[in-house]
Design an enzyme around this catalytic site. Structure first.
Site, PDB file in Angstrom:
ATOM      1  CG  ASP A   1     -18.341  24.767   7.834  1.00  0.00           C
ATOM      2  OD1 ASP A   1     -18.448  23.850   8.668  1.00  0.00           O
ATOM      3  OD2 ASP A   1     -17.345  24.861   7.077  1.00  0.00           O
ATOM      4  CB  SER A   2     -15.470  25.582  11.292  1.00  0.00           C
ATOM      5  OG  SER A   2     -15.180  24.664  10.261  1.00  0.00           O
ATOM      6  CE1 TYR A  13     -14.899  27.242  14.694  1.00  0.00           C
ATOM      7  CE2 TYR A  13     -17.077  26.295  15.024  1.00  0.00           C
ATOM      8  CZ  TYR A  13     -16.265  27.402  14.870  1.00  0.00           C
ATOM      9  OH  TYR A  13     -16.819  28.650  14.900  1.00  0.00           O
ATOM     10  N   GLY A  14     -12.473  20.988  14.383  1.00  0.00           N
ATOM     11  CA  GLY A  14     -12.464  19.536  14.583  1.00  0.00           C
ATOM     12  C   GLY A  14     -11.548  19.017  15.667  1.00  0.00           C
ATOM     13  CB  CYS A  61     -20.231  22.687  10.809  1.00  0.00           C
ATOM     14  SG  CYS A  61     -18.724  22.280  11.703  1.00  0.00           S
ATOM     15  CG  ASN A  62     -20.708  16.388   9.614  1.00  0.00           C
ATOM     16  OD1 ASN A  62     -21.587  15.547   9.638  1.00  0.00           O
ATOM     17  ND2 ASN A  62     -20.354  17.002   8.494  1.00  0.00           N
ATOM     18  CB  THR A  63     -17.012  19.715  14.193  1.00  0.00           C
ATOM     19  OG1 THR A  63     -16.280  19.003  13.188  1.00  0.00           O
ATOM     20  CG2 THR A  63     -16.242  19.697  15.481  1.00  0.00           C
ATOM     21  CD  GLU A  92     -11.188  26.508   6.379  1.00  0.00           C
ATOM     22  OE1 GLU A  92     -10.895  27.705   6.511  1.00  0.00           O
ATOM     23  OE2 GLU A  92     -12.330  26.129   6.056  1.00  0.00           O
ATOM     24  CB  CYS A 130     -15.873  16.580   7.661  1.00  0.00           C
ATOM     25  SG  CYS A 130     -15.151  18.238   7.681  1.00  0.00           S
ATOM     26  CB  THR A 131     -19.705  20.354   5.429  1.00  0.00           C
ATOM     27  OG1 THR A 131     -19.071  21.222   6.383  1.00  0.00           O
ATOM     28  CG2 THR A 131     -20.974  19.784   6.043  1.00  0.00           C
ATOM     29  CG  HIS A 132     -13.988  21.741   5.531  1.00  0.00           C
ATOM     30  ND1 HIS A 132     -14.880  22.088   6.506  1.00  0.00           N
ATOM     31  CD2 HIS A 132     -13.143  22.811   5.388  1.00  0.00           C
ATOM     32  CE1 HIS A 132     -14.587  23.314   6.951  1.00  0.00           C
ATOM     33  NE2 HIS A 132     -13.548  23.766   6.289  1.00  0.00           N
TER      34      HIS A 132
HETATM   35  N1  DGL Z   1     -17.002  21.428   8.095  1.00  0.00           N
HETATM   36  C1  DGL Z   1     -16.732  21.014   9.439  1.00  0.00           C
HETATM   37  C2  DGL Z   1     -17.393  19.666   9.693  1.00  0.00           C
HETATM   38  O1  DGL Z   1     -18.315  19.308   8.971  1.00  0.00           O
HETATM   39  C3  DGL Z   1     -15.261  21.089   9.651  1.00  0.00           C
HETATM   40  C4  DGL Z   1     -14.867  21.086  11.040  1.00  0.00           C
HETATM   41  C5  DGL Z   1     -13.568  21.752  11.327  1.00  0.00           C
HETATM   42  O2  DGL Z   1     -13.513  22.979  11.276  1.00  0.00           O
HETATM   43  O3  DGL Z   1     -12.638  21.028  11.668  1.00  0.00           O
HETATM   44  O4  DGL Z   1     -17.075  18.950  10.620  1.00  0.00           O
END
Ligand code: DGL
Length: 279
Positions: A16-17, A48-49, A79-81, A164, A198-200
């Site tokens: 993940d990011s 990353y988003g 990570c979805n992004t 974060e 988003c996994t966050h």
């Molecule tokens: N956990 C990432 C996701 O699922 C976060 C992306 C990010 O870093 O913005 O999209």
């Protein structure tokens, strides 16, 4: 010979990011505790988003190649992004060209596949990063499963930075969480299922629950991704047979390990000792 046998056993990579993938790893560990895992959080370059396609692809490719170089044959983009912007190119170009025995899986398909049994109105809401929303990956996958289903997408650019920075349970988070949920439900009041795309976001769950009306189901992805991995392992004995089964997790971060360890321990509910790497 012995060395060769040992080197054949591969851990599963989870990427993940930043911290978000831990919400996926947590559920994977609950369901499949027997395997060895390497978790990699690119915290130094999160989020990353808000980054372009090219940049997300490059960062994700570097992380995936790092996990491959550490012995992983299977990597989950938790990570979805990254799943929205990099998965297809990885699967169609990098893997066949350079790593034909390796596999990369994402989190969007396992999430979309569970929608038909959850929604009654067929009206779905998506809360996700600007990158995931702009890619319309969810819309495209939902249309393949059920063209009658509608999906309304809302970007939440502040939610990942809140997580974060460790501010996910602070009072400042309320404003941003409430605002985006209200926007989504105003855009389509018939929504009965809200995807945390988003996994966050599960780290903001107490606040998300607080501002979501009772009749709306909130979908966190961890459980679906874990079940889909379990299924994948059943269907791919060639991968399953080569996956090492020591029940260990190694944590890697591209940022300061002290911060990672304390936040990750909090999220996972157990001690985390990470190592710093440079991508
Ligand atoms: N956990 C990432 C996701 O699922 C976060 C992306 C990010 O870093 O913005 O999209």
């Amino acid at each position: 010979m012995e060395e060769k046998e040992l080197s054949k056993l591969k851990p599963i990579g989870v990427f993940d990011s930043g911290y978000g993938g831990l919400t996926i790893l947590k559920e994977i560990l609950r369901l499949l505790p027997q395997y060895d895992y390497i978790y990699l959080g690119d915290n130094a370059r999160a989020p990353y988003g808000t980054r372009s396609f090219d940049v997300v692809y490059d960062f994700t490719r570097q992380a995936v190649e790092e996990l491959f170089s550490r012995g992983c044959r299977l990597v989950i983009l938790a990570c979805n992004t990254a799943s929205a912007k990099a998965l297809r190119t990885l699967q169609e170009q990098l893997i066949p060209d350079k790593y034909p025995d390796h596999r990369v899986l994402g989190v969007i398909l396992p999430t979309v596949e569970c929608l038909p049994v959850i929604t009654k109105t067929g009206h779905i809401g998506l809360l996700a990063t600007p990158g995931t929303v702009k890619s319309h990956s969810y819309k495209l996958e939902v249309a393949k499963i059920d063209p009658e289903m509608t999906i309304t997408e809302v970007e939440c650019p502040m939610w990942v930075p809140l997580v974060e920075s460790g501010e996910f349970d602070g009072p400042g988070a309320d404003y941003f969480v409430k605002k985006r949920i209200n926007t989504l439900l105003e855009m389509d009041p018939q929504i009965d299922t809200m995807i945390l795309g988003c996994t966050h976001y599960p780290l903001l769950l107490p606040k998300i629950r607080q501002y979501t009306p009772k009749g709306v189901s909130i979908l966190a992805q961890g459980e679906f991704v874990a079940r889909s991995l379990e299924n994948y392992m059943k269907r791919h004995s060639e991968i399953e047979g080569e996956t090492s089964k020591g029940g260990s997790v190694q944590f890697l971060t591209t940022e300061n390990t002290d911060k990672f360890d304390s936040l990750a321990s909090l999220f996972l509910g157990k001690d985390v000792i990470s190592s710093r790497i440079y991508l």
